[in-house]
Design a protein around this motif. Structure first.
Motif, PDB file in Angstrom:
ATOM      1  N   GLN A 106      17.499  34.671  -1.205  1.00 24.96           N
ATOM      2  CA  GLN A 106      17.271  35.248   0.123  1.00 24.96           C
ATOM      3  C   GLN A 106      18.222  36.401   0.438  1.00 24.96           C
ATOM      4  O   GLN A 106      18.098  37.038   1.474  1.00 24.96           O
ATOM      5  CB  GLN A 106      17.426  34.159   1.184  1.00 24.96           C
ATOM      6  CG  GLN A 106      16.371  33.070   1.140  1.00 24.96           C
ATOM      7  CD  GLN A 106      14.990  33.592   1.496  1.00 24.96           C
ATOM      8  OE1 GLN A 106      14.835  34.499   2.318  1.00 24.96           O
ATOM      9  NE2 GLN A 106      13.969  33.027   0.876  1.00 24.96           N
ATOM     10  N   LYS A 141      11.035  38.555  -2.646  1.00 25.93           N
ATOM     11  CA  LYS A 141      12.192  37.669  -2.793  1.00 25.93           C
ATOM     12  C   LYS A 141      11.803  36.234  -2.476  1.00 25.93           C
ATOM     13  O   LYS A 141      10.647  35.929  -2.183  1.00 25.93           O
ATOM     14  CB  LYS A 141      13.334  38.130  -1.893  1.00 25.93           C
ATOM     15  CG  LYS A 141      13.053  38.053  -0.389  1.00 25.93           C
ATOM     16  CD  LYS A 141      14.256  38.582   0.377  1.00 25.93           C
ATOM     17  CE  LYS A 141      14.025  38.535   1.879  1.00 25.93           C
ATOM     18  NZ  LYS A 141      15.210  39.044   2.613  1.00 25.93           N
ATOM     19  N   GLY A 142      12.808  35.350  -2.541  1.00 28.44           N
ATOM     20  CA  GLY A 142      12.554  33.934  -2.263  1.00 28.44           C
ATOM     21  C   GLY A 142      11.926  33.197  -3.428  1.00 28.44           C
ATOM     22  O   GLY A 142      11.281  32.174  -3.253  1.00 28.44           O
ATOM     23  N   ASN A 177       8.205  37.197   1.152  1.00 31.45           N
ATOM     24  CA  ASN A 177       9.288  36.222   0.996  1.00 31.45           C
ATOM     25  C   ASN A 177       8.634  34.891   0.651  1.00 31.45           C
ATOM     26  O   ASN A 177       7.867  34.344   1.448  1.00 31.45           O
ATOM     27  CB  ASN A 177      10.103  36.119   2.287  1.00 31.45           C
ATOM     28  CG  ASN A 177      11.341  35.258   2.126  1.00 31.45           C
ATOM     29  OD1 ASN A 177      11.416  34.388   1.264  1.00 31.45           O
ATOM     30  ND2 ASN A 177      12.326  35.502   2.970  1.00 31.45           N
ATOM     31  N   TRP A 180      12.125  30.279  -1.245  1.00 31.07           N
ATOM     32  CA  TRP A 180      13.234  29.544  -1.849  1.00 31.07           C
ATOM     33  C   TRP A 180      14.576  30.094  -1.348  1.00 31.07           C
ATOM     34  O   TRP A 180      14.723  31.296  -1.238  1.00 31.07           O
ATOM     35  CB  TRP A 180      13.164  29.649  -3.384  1.00 31.07           C
ATOM     36  CG  TRP A 180      14.247  28.842  -4.040  1.00 31.07           C
ATOM     37  CD1 TRP A 180      15.372  29.317  -4.657  1.00 31.07           C
ATOM     38  CD2 TRP A 180      14.313  27.421  -4.110  1.00 31.07           C
ATOM     39  NE1 TRP A 180      16.136  28.288  -5.107  1.00 31.07           N
ATOM     40  CE2 TRP A 180      15.504  27.102  -4.777  1.00 31.07           C
ATOM     41  CE3 TRP A 180      13.497  26.389  -3.663  1.00 31.07           C
ATOM     42  CZ2 TRP A 180      15.908  25.798  -5.016  1.00 31.07           C
ATOM     43  CZ3 TRP A 180      13.880  25.087  -3.905  1.00 31.07           C
ATOM     44  CH2 TRP A 180      15.069  24.801  -4.574  1.00 31.07           C
TER      45      TRP A 180
END
Length: 200
Positions: A106, A141-142, A177, A180
């Motif tokens: 993140q 991301k994530g 996103n 995670w």
């Protein structure tokens, strides 16, 4: 191996096989071959992109914050695709269970837990010393442990290992996103596997 002739790869001294490390993917840009590898200097574990013929480092991540025994480069990444003028590749969070590495997915100051995009022409300029730094774009991301990346027409998909019971198939969208470690369908493994057995 080419035409039954072996050639030794030109890897930097920091290349490591520790913590399930190694060469994780090979990216071809024209005739140039670039490897995503795991690296270690003292207690710093990191990932790097290296030009295989010249042994030249093109990019290096920051050090992982977790203690060495909790790093697991099995989750670093293993896939890349080409779409238009860009190469996309995955960098997972190198972990077996939730750890200090997990929040990096993140954190935009770290490349771990991301789908990364680099411009092919910039890669060639970096190889030829025409630019000092390779521009790295975080596409999404994530991600925990993205193991497969593919394209169908102009759509990008990834297959991702979540924690126990939390594997995912994702349509990867720019600036997306994927949660995670804030959310997952899985559980944090059982104590014998280093987790606490709780649903995430």
């Amino acid at each position: 191996i080419e035409n039954f002739k072996q050639n030794k790869l030109n890897l930097p001294k920091y290349f490591t096989l520790q913590r399930n490390g190694g060469i994780k993917t090979i990216i071809s840009v024209g005739e140039d071959k670039i490897a995503l590898i795991s690296g270690k200097e003292k207690n710093c574990f990191f990932a790097a992109l290296v030009h295989l013929k010249k042994g030249k480092e093109l990019m290096r991540t920051k050090c992982l914050p977790e203690i060495p025994k909790n790093n697991d480069f099995n989750g670093l990444g293993s896939s890349n695709i080409h779409l238009n003028d860009f190469v996309y590749f995955t960098l997972g969070t190198p972990e077996k269970h939730i750890s200090k590495n997990s929040p990096l997915a993140q954190d935009d100051d770290y490349l771990f837990g991301k789908v990364i995009r680099i411009k092919k022409s910039d890669v060639l300029k970096k190889i030829d010393n025409q630019i000092e730094n390779l521009k790295i774009n975080i596409f999404s991301k994530g991600h925990r442990v993205p193991q497969g990346l593919t394209k169908i027409n102009k759509s990008i998909f990834n297959v991702e290992h979540g924690p126990k019971g939390g594997d995912e198939l994702n349509l990867v969208i720019k600036n997306g996103n994927y949660g995670w470690p804030l959310s997952s369908y899985g559980t944090n493994y059982l104590k014998e596997n280093g987790g606490n057995g709780k649903s995430i």
